[in-house]
Design an enzyme around this catalytic site. Structure first.
Site, short mmCIF file in Angstrom:
data_model
loop_
_atom_site.label_atom_id
_atom_site.label_comp_id
_atom_site.label_asym_id
_atom_site.label_seq_id
_atom_site.Cartn_x
_atom_site.Cartn_y
_atom_site.Cartn_z
N ARG A 219 -2.69 -50.79 -67.87
CA ARG A 219 -2.99 -51.30 -66.53
C ARG A 219 -4.49 -51.57 -66.35
NH1 ARG A 219 -3.11 -48.38 -61.13
NH2 ARG A 219 -2.49 -49.92 -59.57
N HIS B 274 -5.91 -55.11 -64.95
CA HIS B 274 -6.70 -55.19 -63.72
C HIS B 274 -8.12 -55.66 -64.01
CE1 HIS B 274 -4.15 -52.70 -60.69
NE2 HIS B 274 -3.40 -53.47 -61.45
N ASN C 60 -6.91 -50.40 -56.95
CA ASN C 60 -7.41 -49.41 -57.90
C ASN C 60 -7.76 -48.05 -57.30
OD1 ASN C 60 -7.28 -51.21 -60.13
ND2 ASN C 60 -9.24 -52.12 -59.53
N HIS D 181 5.75 -53.18 -66.70
CA HIS D 181 6.26 -52.16 -65.78
C HIS D 181 7.44 -51.40 -66.37
CE1 HIS D 181 4.36 -53.88 -61.83
NE2 HIS D 181 3.48 -53.36 -62.67
#
Length: 374
Positions: free
Chosen positions: A61, A65, A93, A193
């Site tokens: 992740r 991001h 975040n 995911h």
């Protein structure tokens, strides 16, 4: 014939541009600079995932991001300062992104094994994401390397560009399109995911108010995510949150997606068929996921002399320069010459310029030396 030649020229230029755009990165970038860099990253990642399986999803992740905000440049890792508005404090975040201490440890170990800071924090994020997926049973891929680290961060842009768990399909498609990613990339990367957890506040509205959700699934999730409170309680994104598999896509088909944005991928829209394909074909999902990870990892990368290689992934590196060496010590001294040549604190601008000019005239090569690089 002339039109054919023009067409061929256009094709050549397009291919040349494409090759140039990606040739700055290479999977073999560190082979000669520091051949032990990648094995070191892998070792630290495997240890971290062994210690806590959830860490694999967290490291994946971080890379995602980071890339979605001004490109894959490790801007996410910068802490707040008087001049840095840290992306760690963005909506997506804050109190959520994790694994920063693992990146710190990787940086420390890599710089130690390399003998100097030659591996960028941006490359560490990209490789750690790949190694995390592999450690949890997913596919491997060649990671193009040679990224440089940013000298800035933007919390505002992070709030704008990182996809929200509340987005519908059109918003998701547009969000990914802005990054140069298509619908196949959207579905494949969302398959990340298959790993990890989400906080209650991100799916509370879905399990209490939405209708395209399996009743039993919603009831089960409500046990740990009450209507009021419990916002940080965790729930797995799919039934096997520490194993890279196709359970995530099976959930979408069965209307058991945890997040609104995930179920949006299978809700009568243009991505339904691809979701169905991935739910039935693990090999197709793994192959497309790997391709999309490479594609995402190339978003707006800094290369060459752009950016910097940080000493500490959380902080900007201060200016430095290469010092020309080989001086020898004098055997005399002169107070008179010192009085004449040292700059005086009360000189006006013309006097300063003239004084420096006199000294630079005999040292022109030194002043202009390419070794004097900031």
């Amino acid at each position: 014939m002339a039109s054919l030649s023009a067409f061929q020229l256009n094709v050549f230029l397009i291919l040349a541009f494409t090759v140039t755009a990606f040739s700055a990165l290479s999977p073999y970038y560190y082979d000669h600079v520091c051949p032990k860099a990648l094995p070191t990253i892998k070792r630290v990642v495997e240890a971290a995932v062994y210690n806590e399986r959830r860490m694999g999803a967290s490291l994946l992740r971080l890379h995602f991001h980071d890339c979605f905000v001004n490109g894959c440049d490790a801007s996410l890792l910068l802490d707040s300062t008087s001049t840095i508005d840290s992306e760690k404090n963005s909506l997506a975040n804050k109190n959520s992104a994790r694994g920063f201490e693992v990146i710190d440890l990787i940086k420390k170990e890599v710089d130690k094994i390399c003998g100097r800071p030659v591996v960028s924090c941006a490359d560490i994020l990209a490789v750690a994401a790949r190694d995390s997926v592999v450690a949890l049973g997913g596919p491997s891929w060649m990671v193009p390397l040679g990224r440089r680290d940013s000298t800035a961060a933007s919390r505002t842009q992070a709030d704008r560009d990182i996809p929200s768990p509340f987005m519908d399909l059109p918003a998701l498609i547009e969000n990914f399109k802005r990054q140069g990613l298509d619908e196949r990339d959207l579905v494949a990367l969302s398959g990340g995911h298959t790993l990890g957890f989400a906080q209650c506040f991100t799916f509370k509205d879905r399990i209490y108010n939405e209708t395209n959700i399996d009743d039993d699934f919603a009831e089960e999730r409500r046990k740990t995510c009450p209507r009021s409170g419990g916002d940080t309680n965790l729930a797995p994104l799919d039934p096997s949150p520490a194993r890279f598999d196709t359970a995530y896509f099976n959930n979408l088909v069965d209307e058991e997606a945890l997040l609104h944005s995930d179920q949006a991928l299978f809700n009568g829209g243009s991505t339904d068929e691809l979701v169905k394909t991935y739910s039935e074909n693990a090999r197709a999902f793994s192959a497309d996921f790997a391709k999309s990870m490479v594609k995402m990892g190339n978003i707006k990368v800094l290369t060459g002399e752009e950016g910097q290689i940080r000493l500490n992934c959380r902080k900007l590196r201060g200016f430095s320069w290469n010092v020309p060496l080989g001086r020898r010590d004098s055997i005399t001294a002169s107070r008179t010459v010192a009085d004449k040549n040292l700059l005086l604190p009360f000189l006006d601008l013309p006097g300063l310029i003239e004084s420096i000019k006199d000294k630079a005239s005999t040292k022109e090569t030194w002043w202009r030396s390419p070794a004097l690089t900031l």
